[in-house]
Every structure is written in C-alpha cells, then in structure tokens.
Scaffold this motif. Sequence first.
Motif, short mmCIF file in Angstrom:
data_model
loop_
_atom_site.label_atom_id
_atom_site.label_comp_id
_atom_site.label_asym_id
_atom_site.label_seq_id
_atom_site.Cartn_x
_atom_site.Cartn_y
_atom_site.Cartn_z
N VAL A 1 -73.05 -24.92 49.52
CA VAL A 1 -72.70 -23.79 50.33
C VAL A 1 -73.35 -23.27 51.58
O VAL A 1 -73.02 -22.81 52.53
N HIS A 2 -74.78 -23.45 51.45
CA HIS A 2 -75.98 -23.55 52.12
C HIS A 2 -76.04 -23.87 53.45
O HIS A 2 -76.31 -22.96 54.47
N GLN A 3 -75.68 -25.60 52.96
CA GLN A 3 -75.13 -25.93 54.57
C GLN A 3 -74.43 -25.71 55.46
O GLN A 3 -74.81 -25.17 56.66
N ILE A 4 -73.44 -24.83 55.18
CA ILE A 4 -72.45 -24.83 55.50
C ILE A 4 -72.42 -22.77 56.69
O ILE A 4 -72.64 -22.63 57.78
N LEU A 5 -73.10 -22.07 55.38
CA LEU A 5 -73.05 -20.83 55.66
C LEU A 5 -75.26 -21.62 57.27
O LEU A 5 -74.95 -20.19 57.53
N SER A 6 -76.03 -21.69 56.76
CA SER A 6 -76.81 -22.19 57.32
C SER A 6 -76.88 -22.37 58.94
O SER A 6 -77.18 -21.99 59.42
N GLU A 7 -76.00 -23.42 58.84
CA GLU A 7 -75.28 -24.19 60.22
C GLU A 7 -75.35 -22.71 60.86
O GLU A 7 -75.63 -23.43 62.47
N ARG B 1 -75.80 -19.73 60.60
CA ARG B 1 -76.44 -18.45 61.08
C ARG B 1 -77.35 -19.79 62.07
O ARG B 1 -77.67 -18.74 62.99
N PHE B 2 -77.61 -20.73 61.94
CA PHE B 2 -78.63 -21.31 63.34
C PHE B 2 -77.38 -21.02 64.77
O PHE B 2 -78.97 -21.21 65.79
N PHE B 3 -76.39 -21.59 64.78
CA PHE B 3 -76.09 -21.83 65.84
C PHE B 3 -75.76 -20.42 66.88
O PHE B 3 -75.80 -20.02 67.12
N ALA B 4 -75.16 -19.39 65.72
CA ALA B 4 -74.62 -17.70 65.82
C ALA B 4 -75.81 -17.29 66.43
O ALA B 4 -75.86 -16.94 67.63
N GLU B 5 -76.78 -16.47 65.19
CA GLU B 5 -77.83 -16.17 65.82
C GLU B 5 -78.99 -16.71 66.47
O GLU B 5 -79.90 -16.25 67.51
N PHE B 6 -79.49 -17.98 66.60
CA PHE B 6 -80.16 -18.76 67.33
C PHE B 6 -80.44 -19.35 68.85
O PHE B 6 -80.39 -19.06 69.51
N VAL B 7 -79.23 -20.17 68.03
CA VAL B 7 -78.62 -21.09 69.08
C VAL B 7 -77.77 -19.61 70.32
O VAL B 7 -77.68 -20.30 71.76
N GLY B 8 -76.76 -19.44 69.94
CA GLY B 8 -76.03 -18.38 70.60
C GLY B 8 -74.83 -18.49 70.65
O GLY B 8 -74.14 -18.04 71.98
N LEU B 9 -74.78 -19.49 69.91
CA LEU B 9 -73.17 -20.22 70.27
C LEU B 9 -71.63 -18.82 69.52
O LEU B 9 -72.71 -18.07 68.76
N ALA B 10 -70.67 -19.60 70.04
CA ALA B 10 -69.94 -17.98 69.55
C ALA B 10 -69.82 -18.67 68.28
O ALA B 10 -69.52 -20.41 68.03
N GLU B 11 -69.14 -18.07 66.81
CA GLU B 11 -69.15 -19.03 65.43
C GLU B 11 -67.84 -17.92 64.71
O GLU B 11 -67.82 -16.92 64.92
N PRO B 12 -67.19 -19.19 64.13
CA PRO B 12 -66.37 -18.29 63.64
C PRO B 12 -66.75 -16.59 62.66
O PRO B 12 -68.01 -16.85 62.47
N ALA B 13 -65.67 -15.83 61.97
CA ALA B 13 -66.23 -14.73 61.12
C ALA B 13 -67.50 -15.85 59.79
O ALA B 13 -66.97 -16.76 59.28
N VAL B 14 -68.30 -14.83 59.57
CA VAL B 14 -68.89 -15.05 57.91
C VAL B 14 -67.55 -15.08 57.55
O VAL B 14 -67.52 -16.91 55.90
#
Length: 195
Positions: A65-71, A73-86
């Motif tokens: 679960v952490h792997q999916i959630l934290s990945e 977060r990294f790509f949305a918040e830090f890298v700036g990619l469009a990601e699906p809703a949590v």
Amino acid sequence: MPMTYEHEFIPAAAVPRARVPLLQHLVDTYASETSKTAAVWSELRAGQLEFRSHARSSSVRQILVHQILSERRFFAEFVGLAEPAVEALLPPGEAPGVAAYIERLLALALPRLVPLADGDEAFWLAEVPFFDVRRQRIWVVWRRILHTAHHRAQVGLALRLLEDRVPATYGPTADVTWTGADPTTTLDAARRQGT
C-alpha cells in the motif's frame, strides 16, 4: 547466456524512446525497476500479506500500500506529473489479493512512461519542491527509484523469512541462477578490472 528475467511485466517494446537520448536510462530504469517490483510481489501468496518480520515492522500489505501511495505522491507532488485521484489508487475491497496490488502498480506506472520520455533537459534539471527542500527533478526521480528498491527489498526479506522463493532482480539469488552468473562473492571476483 545473458541474464534474462523470468517476468517482464513491462516489456521493452512498451517503453517509449526519450526525447533526449542521453536520458533514456531514466525511462528504462523506471520501467525495469517496476517490473522487478512486480516480479518480487508475484512470489507472494494471499496468506502472507499480513506477515510482519518484526512486531514493530510494517506488514507486507502495508508495504505494498505504501509503495503505491508514496509513488503517486512523488510523481504528482514533486515531479509534477498528472496522476489519478488518490481514491482510485488502491485495489478495491478490504483485503485485496496480491494480483490486485500488482495490477494497480503496473496500471499506475505505465502512463508515467510517456511524460518521463517527453522530458527535455530543462524539465529534468528544473528544481522542484521535495518535502522541505528543493531538488532537481532528475534527483527526485532517482530518489523514487531507490525508494522503490528499498521497499522491494523489504518484501524480498519477508519472502526469505517465510521460506519462500526470492526471484532474481540484479543477479542470482539462492533460488534463481543461470549459466554464466558471476556474483561477486570472492576476492578474486572483486579484483577483476575492465580493459
């Protein structure tokens, strides 16, 4: 015979070519590390998801679960990619099986490949927020890849403690080897130098 992995969850043909050829390794590495993570997870059985290597450790399910959630977060918040809703990240149900976690890992990773491949030098070298500091985007993505390897190792350790098979990721394991495998476990092997 060269090393081949038993599982190629993201085939090489599915990995787009990077706009900047020098940066192809980033896209290739993210895809291959995701495949390796899926391969390790695929060795788990449903009854093992609540296993903890220690009373104070996360369960295997919590690691997935952490792997999916934290990945995300990294790509949305830090890298700036469009990601699906949590709310759409995790597999449905109270206690999903291993296959459902693997499916989500891959379904979330595949759409990231194109924007990563499309990044030009300015994209990769731009400084972006990373928790309470700023780092280059390329640094953040490498940090993500290392973070994933850490969690994959946690699951590998759980498999070993459960007396189960640990698949090869970077080289042979006690369970998987091949002709020509040459792990560095001796002084002679460590002495070798290139030409």
